[in-house]
Design a protein around this motif. Sequence first.
Motif, short mmCIF file in Angstrom:
data_model
loop_
_atom_site.label_atom_id
_atom_site.label_comp_id
_atom_site.label_asym_id
_atom_site.label_seq_id
_atom_site.Cartn_x
_atom_site.Cartn_y
_atom_site.Cartn_z
N LEU A 135 -5.96 6.64 -3.40
CA LEU A 135 -6.44 5.24 -3.43
C LEU A 135 -5.28 4.28 -3.18
O LEU A 135 -5.43 3.27 -2.49
CB LEU A 135 -7.13 4.93 -4.76
CG LEU A 135 -8.47 5.65 -4.98
CD1 LEU A 135 -8.95 5.49 -6.41
CD2 LEU A 135 -9.52 5.13 -4.00
N SER A 136 -4.12 4.58 -3.77
CA SER A 136 -2.96 3.70 -3.57
C SER A 136 -2.56 3.67 -2.10
O SER A 136 -2.24 2.62 -1.56
CB SER A 136 -1.77 4.18 -4.40
OG SER A 136 -2.03 3.97 -5.75
N LYS A 137 -2.61 4.85 -1.49
CA LYS A 137 -2.25 4.88 -0.06
C LYS A 137 -3.27 4.09 0.74
O LYS A 137 -2.93 3.36 1.66
CB LYS A 137 -2.13 6.33 0.43
CG LYS A 137 -0.79 6.93 0.04
CD LYS A 137 -0.69 8.39 0.43
CE LYS A 137 0.29 9.10 -0.49
NZ LYS A 137 -0.07 10.49 -0.77
N ARG A 138 -4.56 4.22 0.35
CA ARG A 138 -5.61 3.52 1.10
C ARG A 138 -5.48 1.99 0.93
O ARG A 138 -5.51 1.25 1.89
CB ARG A 138 -6.99 4.00 0.61
CG ARG A 138 -8.08 3.27 1.37
CD ARG A 138 -9.52 3.79 1.23
NE ARG A 138 -9.83 4.84 0.31
CZ ARG A 138 -10.93 4.84 -0.47
NH1 ARG A 138 -11.78 3.83 -0.43
NH2 ARG A 138 -11.19 5.86 -1.25
N PHE A 139 -5.31 1.52 -0.28
CA PHE A 139 -5.34 0.06 -0.51
C PHE A 139 -3.97 -0.61 -0.39
O PHE A 139 -3.88 -1.79 -0.10
CB PHE A 139 -5.93 -0.25 -1.89
CG PHE A 139 -7.37 0.14 -2.02
CD1 PHE A 139 -8.31 -0.31 -1.11
CD2 PHE A 139 -7.78 0.98 -3.05
CE1 PHE A 139 -9.64 0.07 -1.22
CE2 PHE A 139 -9.11 1.36 -3.16
CZ PHE A 139 -10.04 0.91 -2.24
N ASP A 140 -2.91 0.15 -0.68
CA ASP A 140 -1.59 -0.48 -0.72
C ASP A 140 -0.61 0.10 0.29
O ASP A 140 0.45 -0.47 0.52
CB ASP A 140 -0.98 -0.34 -2.12
CG ASP A 140 -1.73 -1.17 -3.14
OD1 ASP A 140 -1.95 -2.36 -2.87
OD2 ASP A 140 -2.10 -0.63 -4.20
N SER A 166 2.95 -2.87 -11.58
CA SER A 166 2.75 -3.92 -10.58
C SER A 166 2.84 -3.29 -9.20
O SER A 166 3.64 -2.37 -9.00
CB SER A 166 3.82 -5.00 -10.73
OG SER A 166 3.62 -6.00 -9.75
N PRO A 167 2.05 -3.81 -8.24
CA PRO A 167 2.23 -3.34 -6.87
C PRO A 167 3.52 -3.90 -6.28
O PRO A 167 4.00 -3.41 -5.26
CB PRO A 167 1.00 -3.89 -6.13
CG PRO A 167 0.51 -5.03 -6.95
CD PRO A 167 0.92 -4.75 -8.37
N SER A 168 4.07 -4.94 -6.92
CA SER A 168 5.27 -5.59 -6.40
C SER A 168 6.52 -5.09 -7.12
O SER A 168 6.51 -4.91 -8.35
CB SER A 168 5.15 -7.11 -6.59
OG SER A 168 6.41 -7.72 -6.41
N VAL A 169 7.58 -4.87 -6.35
CA VAL A 169 8.86 -4.51 -6.98
C VAL A 169 9.89 -5.59 -6.64
O VAL A 169 11.07 -5.31 -6.45
CB VAL A 169 9.35 -3.11 -6.57
CG1 VAL A 169 8.49 -2.05 -7.22
CG2 VAL A 169 9.34 -2.94 -5.05
N HIS A 170 9.42 -6.82 -6.57
CA HIS A 170 10.30 -7.96 -6.36
C HIS A 170 11.36 -7.97 -7.47
O HIS A 170 11.03 -7.76 -8.65
CB HIS A 170 9.45 -9.24 -6.43
CG HIS A 170 10.19 -10.46 -5.98
ND1 HIS A 170 11.19 -11.04 -6.73
CD2 HIS A 170 10.07 -11.22 -4.87
CE1 HIS A 170 11.64 -12.11 -6.09
NE2 HIS A 170 10.98 -12.24 -4.96
N PRO A 171 12.64 -8.20 -7.11
CA PRO A 171 13.69 -8.14 -8.15
C PRO A 171 13.45 -9.09 -9.32
O PRO A 171 13.81 -8.76 -10.47
CB PRO A 171 14.97 -8.55 -7.39
CG PRO A 171 14.61 -8.67 -5.96
CD PRO A 171 13.16 -8.43 -5.77
N ALA A 172 12.79 -10.22 -9.09
CA ALA A 172 12.55 -11.15 -10.20
C ALA A 172 11.54 -10.57 -11.19
O ALA A 172 11.65 -10.79 -12.40
CB ALA A 172 12.05 -12.50 -9.67
#
Length: 405
Positions: free
Chosen positions: A46-51, A150-156
């Motif tokens: 699912l992660s590969k499909r959506f993200d 989180s889907p984001s790994v933004h440094p902040a």
Amino acid sequence: MADKSYIECASNWKRPNLTQSPELFQQVAKLLKEIETGGDLAIDNLSKRFDGFQPRKIELRPYRDYELEPQLLNSIEQAAQRIEAFCQLQKGSLQPQQIEEASGVFGFQYSPIEAIGAYIPGGRFPLISTALMTLIPARVAGCQRRVACSPSVHPAILAAASLAGATEFWQIGGAQAVAAMAYGYQTMLPVQMVVGPGNQYVNVAKQLLQSRIKIDVAAGPSELLILADSNANQEWLIADMAAQAEHDPQAQSVLVSDDIAFLQSIGQQLTANDELNNLLKGEQIVLLQANDCEAMIRFSNRYAPEHLLLADERIASQSLKHYGSLFIGQNSAVAFGDYCAGPNHTLPTMGSANRSSGLCVQSFMNIQSYQQINDQGRIQLAEIGRPLAEAEQLVWHERSMQVRS
Ligand SMILES: NC(=O)c1ccc[n+]([C@@H]2O[C@H](COP(=O)([O-])OP(=O)(O)OC[C@H]3O[C@@H](n4cnc5c(N)ncnc54)[C@H](O)[C@@H]3O)[C@@H](O)[C@H]2O)c1
Ligand SMILES: [Zn+2]
């Protein structure tokens, strides 16, 4: 003279009905079923499909090792300190209590939930404040495992999660992240509670997994209600309304006043600016006229807003009964509360403030009761309890008391 058609009557106005569709629930339920039967592999697919990525654990570094602007680093730290101080205040109020009487000791105590998960949404901007507002109260409560997803790994986001005390960080998004926290994934053990905002898939997954996890408030689109008298600073209030609307296309700011000239003046300024006029036309900003202060108070108590800004010196804050968080006086911008005032910004929306509270240290605690009955107590309580058990025809209950008396 302003066009008055955009000023509506407070007594008739109701918030739009934004219930999530049954189709969405079915769609998310199907994803969760896939995960329940397929386990980690289903989450990966699912992660590969959506993200378009494989979920992974990210090792967090000490806060100061993240290369952010020095001013931003300082602001995050100061905001975190203020949020923590407010959490400590809440924790201080959670004292265990007991009564000791002739029959024994009876009391209650607070016990932190052991493992919690915080969902930090991806999206266009790194939601630094979400990481602080979800993880800090859990740490202060004493929750031992604090998983951030989180889907984001933004440094902040990584820096804020590190500072706020995440014990694990996973890059994973959407309903899959909520399921991973509820069921466990790879080396991530299941948690007992999941908090934090997110899109409709995240919110519905949280709702559907409630037999396994405790969740925080069902976070709908953000809301602001302003009660204002004619002396309120119009520029400030316009900025506050536009700020709330900027969260989400469904977010809504409502301004109620009993002064028609004041509302007209605000309306004129909104219509003179394309961006603000669009918010007015799209009902993301709503101007309402009430007959008098009493009607304003009645409206507010019926509407039960997420954020309530009281910019009317005639109204006593004590007369306002239902809100997620109250901002008293026009200095108290909701934006301060969003980032750094101290009280939590995760608050009940869609009128649920009349029955639920925002996220706080207490949210991460169970209240446990206990009793220690002495020799005198077992005889005394059997006298009270046995007739009740007899009336209910629960013979072994009666027996359990009788043998002690
Ligand atoms: N109420 C609050 O305090 C608050 C604060 C911040 C953000 N928010 C909300 O958070 C949300 C952020 O949304 P976002 O989408 O940018 O990030 P998100 O992290 O909430 O959701 C992204 C995830 O959704 C999943 N997804 C995307 N399309 C999908 C599909 N078709 N089917 C199933 N899953 C799918 C993906 O796995 C993706 O990782 C916004 O709705 C915003 O309003 C609310
Ligand atoms: Zn805001």
